[in-house]
Scaffold this active site. Structure first.
Site, PDB file in Angstrom:
ATOM      1  N   TYR A   1      -2.534 -10.444   0.361  1.00  0.00           N
ATOM      2  CA  TYR A   1      -3.656 -10.129  -0.088  1.00  0.00           C
ATOM      3  C   TYR A   1      -3.738 -10.013  -1.673  1.00  0.00           C
ATOM      4  O   TYR A   1      -3.137  -9.055  -1.896  1.00  0.00           O
ATOM      5  CB  TYR A   1      -4.540  -9.073   0.638  1.00  0.00           C
ATOM      6  CG  TYR A   1      -5.916  -9.162   0.104  1.00  0.00           C
ATOM      7  CD1 TYR A   1      -6.849 -10.184   0.562  1.00  0.00           C
ATOM      8  CD2 TYR A   1      -6.677  -7.963  -0.286  1.00  0.00           C
ATOM      9  CE1 TYR A   1      -8.205  -9.872  -0.140  1.00  0.00           C
ATOM     10  CE2 TYR A   1      -7.901  -7.664  -0.902  1.00  0.00           C
ATOM     11  CZ  TYR A   1      -8.838  -8.796  -0.605  1.00  0.00           C
ATOM     12  OH  TYR A   1      -9.789  -8.847  -1.059  1.00  0.00           O
TER      13      TYR A   1
ATOM     14  N   ASP B   1       1.924  -8.271  -7.448  1.00  0.00           N
ATOM     15  CA  ASP B   1       0.807  -7.649  -7.032  1.00  0.00           C
ATOM     16  C   ASP B   1       1.221  -6.217  -6.700  1.00  0.00           C
ATOM     17  O   ASP B   1       1.463  -6.145  -5.721  1.00  0.00           O
ATOM     18  CB  ASP B   1       0.090  -8.538  -6.015  1.00  0.00           C
ATOM     19  CG  ASP B   1      -1.293  -7.933  -6.008  1.00  0.00           C
ATOM     20  OD1 ASP B   1      -1.330  -6.509  -6.449  1.00  0.00           O
ATOM     21  OD2 ASP B   1      -2.265  -8.292  -5.547  1.00  0.00           O
TER      22      ASP B   1
ATOM     23  N   LYS C   1      -6.063   0.330  -8.224  1.00  0.00           N
ATOM     24  CA  LYS C   1      -5.988   1.645  -7.478  1.00  0.00           C
ATOM     25  C   LYS C   1      -5.766   2.935  -8.014  1.00  0.00           C
ATOM     26  O   LYS C   1      -6.419   3.402  -8.735  1.00  0.00           O
ATOM     27  CB  LYS C   1      -5.461   1.240  -6.074  1.00  0.00           C
ATOM     28  CG  LYS C   1      -5.931   0.283  -5.236  1.00  0.00           C
ATOM     29  CD  LYS C   1      -5.668   0.071  -3.884  1.00  0.00           C
ATOM     30  CE  LYS C   1      -5.845  -1.263  -3.385  1.00  0.00           C
ATOM     31  NZ  LYS C   1      -7.012  -1.187  -2.031  1.00  0.00           N
TER      32      LYS C   1
HETATM   33  C1  LIG Z   1      -2.414  -5.965  -3.183  1.00  0.00           C
HETATM   34  C2  LIG Z   1      -3.812  -6.057  -3.566  1.00  0.00           C
HETATM   35  N1  LIG Z   1      -4.319  -6.746  -4.459  1.00  0.00           N
HETATM   36  C3  LIG Z   1      -5.451  -7.094  -4.915  1.00  0.00           C
HETATM   37  C4  LIG Z   1      -6.468  -6.290  -4.301  1.00  0.00           C
HETATM   38  C5  LIG Z   1      -7.800  -6.379  -4.719  1.00  0.00           C
HETATM   39  O1  LIG Z   1      -8.216  -5.060  -5.243  1.00  0.00           O
HETATM   40  P1  LIG Z   1      -9.848  -5.076  -5.145  1.00  0.00           P
HETATM   41  O2  LIG Z   1     -10.175  -4.457  -4.072  1.00  0.00           O
HETATM   42  O3  LIG Z   1      -9.623  -3.528  -6.160  1.00  0.00           O
HETATM   43  O4  LIG Z   1     -10.623  -6.060  -5.932  1.00  0.00           O
HETATM   44  C6  LIG Z   1      -6.084  -5.418  -3.047  1.00  0.00           C
HETATM   45  C7  LIG Z   1      -7.197  -4.694  -2.567  1.00  0.00           C
HETATM   46  O5  LIG Z   1      -6.886  -3.983  -1.432  1.00  0.00           O
HETATM   47  C8  LIG Z   1      -4.631  -5.199  -2.762  1.00  0.00           C
HETATM   48  O6  LIG Z   1      -4.222  -4.343  -1.722  1.00  0.00           O
END
Ligand SMILES: Cc1ncc(COP(=O)(O)O)c(C=O)c1O
Length: 429
Positions: A148, A243, A271
């Site tokens: 994700y 990511d 985060k």
């Molecule tokens: C690995 C990863 N990338 C991107 C995101 C997206 O971040 P946001 O919810 O701040 O848009 C998340 C959200 O949980 C994530 O876990």
């Protein structure tokens, strides 16, 4: 809620929320659809504990889905936020605190020579891939099934069986032409990535990966997997994008790239670097990031980017994250894993645990999964029952079987013991 029963304060808010927000929530997993039961309305948190609108307390393993590595309301972060609010921002101008946070990130992650702050992980991942496409003058992106990267159109590729094939949209409202820019590969399977390169020669701009998969539950990278991705992308002229929205400052201060000694071209963050405030960032080698406006032709902007309150919360958080914190989180994680496995064995339950440091998922299947297909074989119904039993015992777990549990520095040995005791009963129920 039974007819005629007294409506609690939480239930009253739930009704009002249901009338206002789609599914009653502002982010889907909060609706508890995967586990059933009434989602709590939470009013306060302190350390490792949260309190709901009706005064019930829970030991918290949601941790706001990752940012709260210090637990709730750590006083250094609260004080920094208060100072910054009182300073009167935001200003639509650069502030000292964003420079300081940027430097702290660069010090921890030397691959991030330059970076850009944004307001969410979604924005950060989307923007990093825009840079990758501009740098390589290619269109396609490889992502992994079960990975994700936020909800940008092109990244909502279906997690299904079509390895290395052009993906279908996993959400209504995504144009098939956009989804077709994303190729799917299998996590922990470098051959599936090699196949994507072979089938689309000279067309793949980037491979984006959660270096520790945490959005299908925690699935660690197999030995050599990240190194293989590094070699494959380099050989094929594509960029490697880590990511680290979850793993950054979580699995080590320098993130997964420090823990596994693999250097990506671009890194996506969020985060923890916002200390619980809305934030994201993307960064990497200077010559790549200098493609971003106004230094270069890749447009990306944000009214609230680098918001001083978020920057101050992030900086105050990062200042607390020394080696001692990670050593302690590692030990707490190992104790929790061992205790949960022992409790499950005593109850005659076949479960496995995926864990890296303070990130952990209990899978209701005998062996820890290595990819999304194996994750999907776990018993989600058994998790739902387990979740309800744990919540009843005052332990709040993330409300879906494919989520990571987040330990924080505020969790104590006693908290871990309590969790294991509750699990012993919940596995048996
Ligand atoms: C690995 C990863 N990338 C991107 C995101 C997206 O971040 P946001 O919810 O701040 O848009 C998340 C959200 O949980 C994530 O876990």
């Amino acid at each position: 809620m039974s007819v005629g029963a007294k409506v609690t304060l939480g239930q009253a808010y739930l009704r009002r929320a249901s009338a206002l927000f789609p599914g009653g929530v502002n982010s889907p997993v909060r609706a508890y659809r995967a586990v059933g039961g009434e989602p709590p309305i939470v009013v306060a948190g302190e350390g490792a504990t949260v309190r709901d609108a009706d005064g019930r307390e829970y030991l918290d393993y949601v941790g706001a889905f990752g940012p709260l590595i210090l637990g709730h309301a750590p006083h250094e972060v609260v004080a920094a936020v208060r100072r910054e609010v009182e300073a009167g921002g935001p200003f639509g101008a650069t502030t000292p605190v964003e420079v300081e946070l940027g430097e702290a990130i660069r010090d921890a992650m030397p691959s991030v020579e330059r970076l850009r702050f944004v307001s969410s992980g979604t924005e950060a991942a989307m923007s990093a891939l825009r840079v990758a496409r501009a740098a390589t003058r290619r269109d396609l992106v490889v992502k992994f099934e079960g990975g994700y990267h936020g909800h940008a159109d092109g990244l909502l590729a279906r997690a299904g069986s079509g390895l290395a094939t052009l993906s279908l949209p996993a959400s209504a409202g995504v144009a098939p032409g956009v989804a077709a820019q994303t190729l799917l590969a299998r996590y922990n399977d470098p051959a599936s990535v090699a196949a994507a390169f072979e089938q689309h020669p000279g067309q793949v701009a980037a491979v984006i990966v959660e270096p520790v998969a945490a959005n299908m539950g925690v699935v660690p990278p197999a030995p050599g997997f990240l190194e293989e991705l590094r070699a494959l992308t380099a050989r094929n002229g594509a960029l490697l994008v880590f990511d680290e929205v979850i793993t950054g400052f979580r699995v080590a201060r320098g993130g997964a790239q420090a823990r596994y000694h693999v250097t990506p071209d671009l890194t996506v963050l969020g985060k923890i670097i916002g200390g619980g405030m809305p934030v994201g960032a993307y960064g990497g080698r200077a010559e790549l990031m200098d493609l971003v406006a106004p230094a270069g032709p890749v447009y990306q902007a944000g009214t609230l980017s680098g918001h001083p309150v978020a920057m101050a919360a992030g900086l105050a958080t990062l200042r607390q994250l020394g080696a001692g914190v990670y050593a302690r989180l590692e030990r707490l994680g190992a104790d929790l894993e061992a205790g949960l496995l022992a409790a499950a064995a005593d109850a005659g339950r076949e479960v496995s645990v995926g864990r890296v440091g303070s990130l952990l998922t209990v899978f209701f299947r005998a062996n820890a999964p290595r990819d999304f297909d194996e994750v999907e074989q776990a018993d989600a119904g058994a998790f739902a029952r387990f979740h309800r039993a744990m919540l009843g015992a005052g332990v709040m777990l993330p409300p879906a079987s494919q989520e990571a549990w987040f330990l924080s520095a505020a969790h104590t040995d006693r908290d871990v013991e309590r969790t294991i005791e509750a699990a012993r009963a919940a596995f048996g129920s």
